[in-house]
Write a protein that holds these residues in place. Sequence first.
Motif: not given
Length: 361
Positions: A126-145
Amino acid sequence: MRAAILHQIGQDSLDVRDDVEAVGFGPGRVRVRLRASSLCHSDLSAMSGVLPQPAPFVPGHEGAGDVLEVGEGVDGLAVGDRVVLCWMAPCGDCPHCRRGQGHLCVSSLRRLGTPGFRLGEATDAFGFYNTGTFAEEAVVAADAVIKVPADLPYELAALIGCGVTTGFGAAANTAAVEPGSAVAVIGAGGVGIAAVQGARVCGADRITVVDPVASRRERALGFGATDAVAPEELKAAAKALEAGGYDYVFEAVGRSATVRAAYDAARRGGAVVVIGAGAKDDQVHFSMGELFFNEKRVLSSMYGGGDVRRTVARVIELWRDGRIDLAGMITHRVGLDGVNEAIAQMRSGEALRTVVSLGQD
């Protein structure tokens, strides 16, 4: 791609590996190439279990990068846009969002059980609270951008993803600090320093920082604090004020003991603003008599206490005008391989904010 993984809640260190894939792209989703991530104390709280988060997971929620791919039905974003991730993304349609309080929207929490990464060939993460930014890429919901200006450096943009927005917003939105006020900020970490800057922008006349670490107290003076004291000195500092206490006291630690200290340091009729994210079983106690007699307001401030996008835009405007110092908040920089070093620095109180560089190519 490379990412840092916490395999089990309670582990002290992360596993940096190169066999991780960001998954879940499709309609309504955005794939982001992360360039920088800031380490926040909330990441450590999730690792220890204070904040609920299923494991294994990729920590990090203060991230900035570029849009790589936009899913069907996503408007307002294009490949190449520079963006900041929002860890508590507003849905735009719930009662909170319709009232302009998107920071209180909890719709994104329903996705916590949806994997955002895959380890190797078969292990979901999982990504922490649907993010997970200690990674080179992430897939997130559009409202999270959140789209930001292209000339805002990645490392500064990462800070705005949580800590700066949270602390600044607590002063500017939740408390709405009045010019000439006396303010105290308990906790001189990243969120506390952002609250100091927010109070200064609002026109506070006196800003006292409270922290047990002398170097952190001294550093706070460079961000607009007028004085700094150790925790055991707070009571005397409050009583020395003409009103017998501070107009506003911000608690940026997340513990019941410091919330109680904040309440005691506020003047009668003053406000206590709780910013720190604490444990659900850590209870703070007040008597009914003191709550009635003192008329002190106890306010909680979630993610800046206002519309996140508006707060982010205001922070960027103030940064452009030279009224908020973002670069000075970064005390350490590491690559992804140095993330455990960054965690150790934060636990020791040495670091204010450490930025993890995820590559600029």
